[in-house]
Design a protein around this motif. Sequence first.
Motif, mmCIF file in Angstrom:
data_model
loop_
_atom_site.group_PDB
_atom_site.id
_atom_site.type_symbol
_atom_site.label_atom_id
_atom_site.label_comp_id
_atom_site.label_asym_id
_atom_site.label_seq_id
_atom_site.Cartn_x
_atom_site.Cartn_y
_atom_site.Cartn_z
ATOM 1 N N VAL A 98 -32.041 -45.202 68.300
ATOM 2 C CA VAL A 98 -32.936 -44.077 68.554
ATOM 3 C C VAL A 98 -34.344 -44.476 68.131
ATOM 4 O O VAL A 98 -34.541 -45.003 67.035
ATOM 5 N N GLY A 99 -35.315 -44.199 68.992
ATOM 6 C CA GLY A 99 -36.696 -44.519 68.684
ATOM 7 C C GLY A 99 -37.425 -43.358 68.029
ATOM 8 O O GLY A 99 -36.861 -42.633 67.215
ATOM 9 N N MET A 100 -38.695 -43.183 68.387
ATOM 10 C CA MET A 100 -39.552 -42.193 67.730
ATOM 11 C C MET A 100 -39.136 -40.778 68.102
ATOM 12 O O MET A 100 -39.408 -40.290 69.183
ATOM 13 N N GLU A 101 -38.469 -40.127 67.176
ATOM 14 C CA GLU A 101 -38.053 -38.739 67.336
ATOM 15 C C GLU A 101 -38.221 -38.024 65.996
ATOM 16 O O GLU A 101 -38.164 -38.648 64.933
ATOM 17 N N SER A 102 -38.416 -36.713 66.041
ATOM 18 C CA SER A 102 -38.496 -35.929 64.812
ATOM 19 C C SER A 102 -37.144 -35.950 64.100
ATOM 20 O O SER A 102 -36.110 -36.299 64.706
ATOM 21 N N ASP A 103 -37.129 -35.573 62.841
ATOM 22 C CA ASP A 103 -35.867 -35.491 62.109
ATOM 23 C C ASP A 103 -34.897 -34.547 62.807
ATOM 24 O O ASP A 103 -33.693 -34.827 62.905
ATOM 25 N N GLU A 104 -35.412 -33.440 63.303
ATOM 26 C CA GLU A 104 -34.552 -32.469 63.989
ATOM 27 C C GLU A 104 -33.923 -33.074 65.236
ATOM 28 O O GLU A 104 -32.714 -32.920 65.475
ATOM 29 N N GLU A 105 -34.728 -33.767 66.033
ATOM 30 C CA GLU A 105 -34.204 -34.414 67.234
ATOM 31 C C GLU A 105 -33.217 -35.511 66.871
ATOM 32 O O GLU A 105 -32.173 -35.664 67.518
ATOM 33 N N TYR A 106 -33.552 -36.305 65.854
ATOM 34 C CA TYR A 106 -32.638 -37.381 65.448
ATOM 35 C C TYR A 106 -31.292 -36.804 65.021
ATOM 36 O O TYR A 106 -30.232 -37.343 65.366
ATOM 37 N N GLU A 107 -31.318 -35.708 64.293
ATOM 38 C CA GLU A 107 -30.071 -35.073 63.853
ATOM 39 C C GLU A 107 -29.233 -34.648 65.050
ATOM 40 O O GLU A 107 -28.005 -34.847 65.066
ATOM 41 N N ASN A 108 -29.877 -34.065 66.070
ATOM 42 C CA ASN A 108 -29.140 -33.646 67.265
ATOM 43 C C ASN A 108 -28.523 -34.828 67.985
ATOM 44 O O ASN A 108 -27.389 -34.765 68.463
ATOM 45 N N ILE A 109 -29.269 -35.929 68.078
ATOM 46 C CA ILE A 109 -28.775 -37.130 68.759
ATOM 47 C C ILE A 109 -27.615 -37.739 67.992
ATOM 48 O O ILE A 109 -26.597 -38.136 68.572
ATOM 49 N N ALA A 110 -27.763 -37.808 66.665
ATOM 50 C CA ALA A 110 -26.745 -38.440 65.826
ATOM 51 C C ALA A 110 -25.409 -37.701 65.869
ATOM 52 O O ALA A 110 -24.359 -38.282 65.589
ATOM 53 N N LYS A 111 -25.417 -36.430 66.253
ATOM 54 C CA LYS A 111 -24.161 -35.693 66.384
ATOM 55 C C LYS A 111 -23.293 -36.282 67.495
ATOM 56 O O LYS A 111 -22.069 -36.214 67.444
ATOM 57 N N TYR A 112 -23.954 -36.853 68.505
ATOM 58 C CA TYR A 112 -23.231 -37.433 69.634
ATOM 59 C C TYR A 112 -22.891 -38.896 69.418
ATOM 60 O O TYR A 112 -21.990 -39.427 70.080
ATOM 61 N N ALA A 113 -23.609 -39.548 68.517
ATOM 62 C CA ALA A 113 -23.351 -40.960 68.220
ATOM 63 C C ALA A 113 -23.534 -41.188 66.717
ATOM 64 O O ALA A 113 -24.565 -41.701 66.272
ATOM 65 N N PRO A 114 -22.540 -40.795 65.944
ATOM 66 C CA PRO A 114 -22.632 -41.016 64.499
ATOM 67 C C PRO A 114 -22.850 -42.499 64.204
ATOM 68 O O PRO A 114 -22.245 -43.363 64.826
ATOM 69 N N GLY A 115 -23.732 -42.777 63.270
ATOM 70 C CA GLY A 115 -24.014 -44.171 62.942
ATOM 71 C C GLY A 115 -25.151 -44.766 63.734
ATOM 72 O O GLY A 115 -25.376 -45.977 63.706
ATOM 73 N N SER A 116 -25.885 -43.927 64.480
ATOM 74 C CA SER A 116 -27.011 -44.437 65.275
ATOM 75 C C SER A 116 -28.035 -45.149 64.385
ATOM 76 O O SER A 116 -28.285 -44.741 63.252
ATOM 77 N N ILE A 117 -28.621 -46.206 64.927
ATOM 78 C CA ILE A 117 -29.687 -46.926 64.232
ATOM 79 C C ILE A 117 -31.017 -46.244 64.553
ATOM 80 O O ILE A 117 -31.341 -46.026 65.724
ATOM 81 N N ARG A 118 -31.780 -45.943 63.527
ATOM 82 C CA ARG A 118 -33.075 -45.285 63.725
ATOM 83 C C ARG A 118 -34.212 -46.286 63.560
ATOM 84 O O ARG A 118 -34.318 -46.950 62.512
ATOM 85 N N ILE A 119 -35.058 -46.404 64.578
ATOM 86 C CA ILE A 119 -36.240 -47.265 64.516
ATOM 87 C C ILE A 119 -37.471 -46.381 64.368
ATOM 88 O O ILE A 119 -37.728 -45.507 65.187
ATOM 89 N N ILE A 120 -38.239 -46.640 63.334
ATOM 90 C CA ILE A 120 -39.370 -45.805 62.945
ATOM 91 C C ILE A 120 -40.678 -46.521 63.283
ATOM 92 O O ILE A 120 -40.774 -47.751 63.162
ATOM 93 N N LYS A 121 -41.671 -45.771 63.704
ATOM 94 C CA LYS A 121 -42.974 -46.354 64.000
ATOM 95 C C LYS A 121 -43.678 -46.769 62.697
ATOM 96 O O LYS A 121 -43.411 -46.194 61.630
ATOM 97 N N PRO A 122 -44.593 -47.725 62.777
ATOM 98 C CA PRO A 122 -45.337 -48.144 61.577
ATOM 99 C C PRO A 122 -46.454 -47.146 61.271
ATOM 100 O O PRO A 122 -47.646 -47.436 61.430
ATOM 101 N N PHE A 123 -46.062 -45.966 60.844
ATOM 102 C CA PHE A 123 -47.035 -44.918 60.561
ATOM 103 C C PHE A 123 -48.011 -45.352 59.470
ATOM 104 O O PHE A 123 -47.617 -46.026 58.497
ATOM 105 N N ALA A 124 -49.258 -44.953 59.624
ATOM 106 C CA ALA A 124 -50.245 -45.217 58.572
ATOM 107 C C ALA A 124 -49.848 -44.495 57.292
ATOM 108 O O ALA A 124 -50.122 -44.974 56.178
ATOM 109 N N ASP A 125 -49.176 -43.359 57.440
ATOM 110 C CA ASP A 125 -48.653 -42.603 56.302
ATOM 111 C C ASP A 125 -47.302 -43.184 55.905
ATOM 112 O O ASP A 125 -46.278 -42.901 56.524
ATOM 113 N N HIS A 126 -47.284 -44.014 54.871
ATOM 114 C CA HIS A 126 -46.049 -44.673 54.456
ATOM 115 C C HIS A 126 -45.029 -43.679 53.909
ATOM 116 O O HIS A 126 -43.821 -43.952 53.938
ATOM 117 N N HIS A 127 -45.512 -42.553 53.407
ATOM 118 C CA HIS A 127 -44.577 -41.531 52.925
ATOM 119 C C HIS A 127 -43.709 -41.036 54.074
ATOM 120 O O HIS A 127 -42.514 -40.775 53.893
#
Length: 316
Positions: A98-127
């Motif tokens: 899964v690419g750039m998605e909000s936490d809410e969207e990622y949660e919805n996607i992960a329900k269909y594919a438990p164990g999905s790998i999440r790829i995060i953008k290099p945000f300037a905000d490291h937090h």
Amino acid sequence: MNETKTKWPGPPGLIPVTSGRADDANQINRHYLDRLMVEMRVIDARIPDLHTEIFGKLYDSPIMMPAFSHLNKAGIQDRQPMEEYAKAATILNIVNWVGMESDEEYENIAKYAPGSIRIIKPFADHHRIRSEIQFAKSQGAIAVGIDIDHIAGKDGNFDIVDGIPLGPIFQADLKAYVQEAGIPFIAKGVLSVQDACIAANAGCAAIVVSHHHGRIPYGMPPLALLPGIKKALQKTNVKIFVDCGMDSGYDAYKALALGADALSVGRSILKPLLKDGSKGVVSKIQHMNEELKQLMLYTSIANTSSFDPSVIHYMK
């Protein structure tokens, strides 16, 4: 040549198109892939086994889903393509990304594919990066990673995506994310031996050799660099994944033969995904698996851990 017109749904730019210009890394990549030839070794050949272990889990194929982003914005009525290809991954028992998605969207996607790998953008905000890593873990992700190659915008400054500023990635950042993640961490967008070694030294469990659908002008074909990266990392336990232009099981074979542990398929599943949802994706990947097994049988490759790069020849 002007940029190719596209009939993709959704707002302009949602699905980047191939430009067709000389600097288009996608065209360069396709040209290279089509000149990789395979010699035949059929004596003693056996029916191949595609089962592949990734991060301690056994999957039915080394062909993986891509780290798509934003496809639910394509505007297809009563359809959620992000969830649909995740569902296909579960049906096929292959790794979902899964690419750039909000936490809410990622949660919805992960329900269909438990164990999905999440790829995060290099945000300037490291937090934000750290927060998304931890949320992915809470949803059972088998790994997390960062798009190290998505830094530059077309104006030569750090890119801005959906109004969110991106920034540079330093080795110290990778080390910190690896330590904080506590699960395998992936550097996605490696296109040199140098970055591969830096990622390995930072403790990354895997890299994705990729030019991210031609983000870099005149970018090298990932498979041209793959053997050198494989050699440089041979004394490590770093997994090597690859993407870009994997349109058939024959392309998949070439990637695996040249050193990839697994590969992602993006553009090739996009049309069947948007047209027929999970069913279209499953059909496409099943056909790719058949093509992959066909070439493995023709070259006496019994399983996904016994590929031999000497079977590949580059024809100028």
